[in-house]
Write a protein that holds these residues in place. Sequence first.
Motif, PDB file in Angstrom:
ATOM      1  N   ALA A   9      39.666  26.697  52.415  1.00  0.00           N
ATOM      2  CA  ALA A   9      39.683  27.782  51.431  1.00  0.00           C
ATOM      3  C   ALA A   9      39.197  27.313  50.071  1.00  0.00           C
ATOM      4  CB  ALA A   9      41.099  28.355  51.312  1.00  0.00           C
ATOM      5  N   ILE A  10      39.400  26.042  49.769  1.00  0.00           N
ATOM      6  CA  ILE A  10      38.958  25.487  48.493  1.00  0.00           C
ATOM      7  C   ILE A  10      37.480  25.117  48.523  1.00  0.00           C
ATOM      8  CG2 ILE A  10      39.201  23.500  46.952  1.00  0.00           C
ATOM      9  CD1 ILE A  10      42.195  23.549  47.587  1.00  0.00           C
ATOM     10  N   TYR A  11      37.021  24.526  49.627  1.00  0.00           N
ATOM     11  CA  TYR A  11      35.674  23.966  49.667  1.00  0.00           C
ATOM     12  C   TYR A  11      34.645  24.843  50.374  1.00  0.00           C
ATOM     13  CZ  TYR A  11      37.696  19.684  47.871  1.00  0.00           C
ATOM     14  OH  TYR A  11      38.337  18.767  47.070  1.00  0.00           O
ATOM     15  N   GLU A  12      35.014  26.050  50.784  1.00  0.00           N
ATOM     16  CA  GLU A  12      34.044  26.905  51.466  1.00  0.00           C
ATOM     17  C   GLU A  12      33.131  27.643  50.492  1.00  0.00           C
ATOM     18  OE1 GLU A  12      36.051  29.874  53.722  1.00  0.00           O
ATOM     19  OE2 GLU A  12      37.136  30.691  52.006  1.00  0.00           O
ATOM     20  N   LEU A  13      33.410  27.538  49.208  1.00  0.00           N
ATOM     21  CA  LEU A  13      32.577  28.149  48.176  1.00  0.00           C
ATOM     22  C   LEU A  13      32.011  27.067  47.263  1.00  0.00           C
ATOM     23  CD1 LEU A  13      34.897  31.142  47.230  1.00  0.00           C
ATOM     24  CD2 LEU A  13      32.775  31.257  48.552  1.00  0.00           C
ATOM     25  N   PRO A  14      30.848  27.294  46.669  1.00  0.00           N
ATOM     26  CA  PRO A  14      30.282  26.296  45.750  1.00  0.00           C
ATOM     27  C   PRO A  14      31.205  26.058  44.561  1.00  0.00           C
ATOM     28  CG  PRO A  14      28.641  27.951  46.350  1.00  0.00           C
ATOM     29  CD  PRO A  14      29.960  28.461  46.846  1.00  0.00           C
ATOM     30  N   PHE A  15      31.183  24.840  44.025  1.00  0.00           N
ATOM     31  CA  PHE A  15      31.898  24.536  42.795  1.00  0.00           C
ATOM     32  C   PHE A  15      31.053  25.049  41.632  1.00  0.00           C
ATOM     33  CE2 PHE A  15      34.045  20.572  44.785  1.00  0.00           C
ATOM     34  CZ  PHE A  15      34.896  21.412  45.479  1.00  0.00           C
ATOM     35  N   LEU A  16      31.687  25.729  40.714  1.00  0.00           N
ATOM     36  CA  LEU A  16      30.958  26.366  39.622  1.00  0.00           C
ATOM     37  C   LEU A  16      31.318  25.742  38.280  1.00  0.00           C
ATOM     38  CD1 LEU A  16      31.372  30.106  40.681  1.00  0.00           C
ATOM     39  CD2 LEU A  16      29.467  28.576  41.179  1.00  0.00           C
ATOM     40  N   THR A  17      30.305  25.510  37.460  1.00  0.00           N
ATOM     41  CA  THR A  17      30.520  25.112  36.074  1.00  0.00           C
ATOM     42  C   THR A  17      29.688  26.029  35.192  1.00  0.00           C
ATOM     43  OG1 THR A  17      28.756  23.451  36.208  1.00  0.00           O
ATOM     44  CG2 THR A  17      31.001  22.691  36.589  1.00  0.00           C
ATOM     45  N   TYR A  18      30.084  26.129  33.941  1.00  0.00           N
ATOM     46  CA  TYR A  18      29.421  27.026  33.005  1.00  0.00           C
ATOM     47  C   TYR A  18      29.180  26.298  31.693  1.00  0.00           C
ATOM     48  CZ  TYR A  18      31.450  30.308  36.336  1.00  0.00           C
ATOM     49  OH  TYR A  18      31.813  30.949  37.486  1.00  0.00           O
ATOM     50  N   LYS A  19      28.011  26.534  31.097  1.00  0.00           N
ATOM     51  CA  LYS A  19      27.696  25.988  29.786  1.00  0.00           C
ATOM     52  C   LYS A  19      27.443  27.151  28.829  1.00  0.00           C
ATOM     53  CE  LYS A  19      25.788  21.616  31.464  1.00  0.00           C
ATOM     54  NZ  LYS A  19      24.623  20.698  31.471  1.00  0.00           N
ATOM     55  N   VAL A  20      28.060  27.072  27.660  1.00  0.00           N
ATOM     56  CA  VAL A  20      28.011  28.181  26.711  1.00  0.00           C
ATOM     57  C   VAL A  20      27.733  27.652  25.312  1.00  0.00           C
ATOM     58  CG1 VAL A  20      29.360  30.014  25.628  1.00  0.00           C
ATOM     59  CG2 VAL A  20      29.611  29.582  28.073  1.00  0.00           C
ATOM     60  N   ASN A  21      26.837  28.318  24.586  1.00  0.00           N
ATOM     61  CA  ASN A  21      26.646  28.071  23.158  1.00  0.00           C
ATOM     62  C   ASN A  21      27.457  29.115  22.400  1.00  0.00           C
ATOM     63  OD1 ASN A  21      24.865  26.144  23.962  1.00  0.00           O
ATOM     64  ND2 ASN A  21      23.036  27.139  23.138  1.00  0.00           N
ATOM     65  N   LEU A  22      28.379  28.651  21.578  1.00  0.00           N
ATOM     66  CA  LEU A  22      29.347  29.543  20.953  1.00  0.00           C
ATOM     67  C   LEU A  22      29.292  29.432  19.437  1.00  0.00           C
ATOM     68  CD1 LEU A  22      31.933  31.381  21.401  1.00  0.00           C
ATOM     69  CD2 LEU A  22      33.235  29.256  21.216  1.00  0.00           C
ATOM     70  N   ALA A  23      29.280  30.566  18.758  1.00  0.00           N
ATOM     71  CA  ALA A  23      29.405  30.567  17.300  1.00  0.00           C
ATOM     72  C   ALA A  23      30.847  30.231  16.942  1.00  0.00           C
ATOM     73  CB  ALA A  23      29.026  31.933  16.744  1.00  0.00           C
ATOM     74  N   ASP A  24      31.033  29.366  15.955  1.00  0.00           N
ATOM     75  CA  ASP A  24      32.378  28.932  15.569  1.00  0.00           C
ATOM     76  C   ASP A  24      33.033  30.003  14.695  1.00  0.00           C
ATOM     77  OD1 ASP A  24      34.662  27.568  15.136  1.00  0.00           O
ATOM     78  OD2 ASP A  24      33.763  25.879  14.076  1.00  0.00           O
ATOM     79  N   LEU A  25      33.510  31.056  15.347  1.00  0.00           N
ATOM     80  CA  LEU A  25      34.101  32.172  14.612  1.00  0.00           C
ATOM     81  C   LEU A  25      35.418  31.797  13.945  1.00  0.00           C
ATOM     82  CD1 LEU A  25      33.447  35.154  17.064  1.00  0.00           C
ATOM     83  CD2 LEU A  25      32.059  34.358  15.142  1.00  0.00           C
ATOM     84  N   ALA A  26      36.043  30.707  14.397  1.00  0.00           N
ATOM     85  CA  ALA A  26      37.330  30.305  13.829  1.00  0.00           C
ATOM     86  C   ALA A  26      37.209  29.940  12.350  1.00  0.00           C
ATOM     87  CB  ALA A  26      37.904  29.128  14.613  1.00  0.00           C
ATOM     88  N   LYS A  27      35.982  29.674  11.883  1.00  0.00           N
ATOM     89  CA  LYS A  27      35.777  29.354  10.471  1.00  0.00           C
ATOM     90  C   LYS A  27      35.866  30.594   9.584  1.00  0.00           C
ATOM     91  CE  LYS A  27      32.948  25.178  10.934  1.00  0.00           C
ATOM     92  NZ  LYS A  27      33.797  24.355  10.074  1.00  0.00           N
ATOM     93  N   ARG A  28      35.790  31.771  10.204  1.00  0.00           N
ATOM     94  CA  ARG A  28      35.866  33.015   9.450  1.00  0.00           C
ATOM     95  C   ARG A  28      37.291  33.551   9.487  1.00  0.00           C
ATOM     96  NH1 ARG A  28      31.280  31.826  11.524  1.00  0.00           N
ATOM     97  NH2 ARG A  28      29.287  32.447  10.608  1.00  0.00           N
ATOM     98  N   GLU A  29      37.737  34.046   8.370  1.00  0.00           N
ATOM     99  CA  GLU A  29      39.151  34.391   8.211  1.00  0.00           C
ATOM    100  C   GLU A  29      39.652  35.359   9.273  1.00  0.00           C
ATOM    101  OE1 GLU A  29      42.181  36.088   4.755  1.00  0.00           O
ATOM    102  OE2 GLU A  29      40.094  35.609   4.272  1.00  0.00           O
TER     103      GLU A  29
END
Length: 286
Positions: A175-195
């Motif tokens: 059940a764990i290995y019958e599907l491909p392992f997935l990873t994701y890469k994201v470019n994110l704006a650092d919104l935490a710097k805004r109040e």
Amino acid sequence: YRVHLEHYMTELLDLTVAAFDYESKTPTYLLTQFLSGIDWSVGTVNLISSIDLKSDKRITILKALTLLAGECKGELDFLENRVVDLKSQIGSNTQLHLRYDKNCDYIEKISDTSQLCTRLYCYGRDSLTIESVNEGIEYLDSAYINNYKYRKEKTIYTNIEVASDLKTYAEAYLAIYELPFLTYKVNLADLAKREIWQHEIINLGDTLRIYDDDLSLNVKVRVKKITKDYVSENIYLEFVNYLYLPKFDNIAEEVAYLSEVISNIVSYDDPTKVSVDAIDDLPTIL
């Protein structure tokens, strides 16, 4: 100019500890020993079970800490004030959502089929098979086996002595290995710097969701890697949502764990599909 900054933790690659052989010591004790005499200190440790830990040669402190985390089934967090936390799981289960139309301009989905398995042969002690509890068939087929032109066969060996327990183990493994392992890469704006977005702080190990209509994404993931660009104020994140089978002290403990996994892993809507919520509760690898 291009400046590459490394995390403080790389200092621990330059420092070593002599060969050691500890028996029945707590994770806190071992972490304290490895960090003794250097500028690093022990932070939060929420693992209490005593373990044995051994190295027959001098190794780096970072390697020693990695061995420690692996043996006690924990995760390390290297904080910026040179403090090391050792927890059952670092990060927090946040309510943050990443969307292409909100806070990120790039989402990449990577599918890894290197460990994919659509037919599993599982053997126990003394060549035990699952035939007696599986209608005379010694293997299990994935519900997704016809999605591929060729079968992806895998053979695993265990010390399990009971056929029904062996089948339970095999079902959970498949059940764990019958599907491909997935990873994701994201470019994110650092919104935490805004109040108004100060609550959107992301740390290593955090759990959040990625949404993207074009990629048909609505997935719960954990932060595996964080890279910050201090010029553009962008954050580059790498996520992972694949699973692994943790180490166990004995077969009984392992079978009990996998029995619970397989009892919760089937989707109520479609018995051939794995429940995403059930998978999210399993350990992930960072």
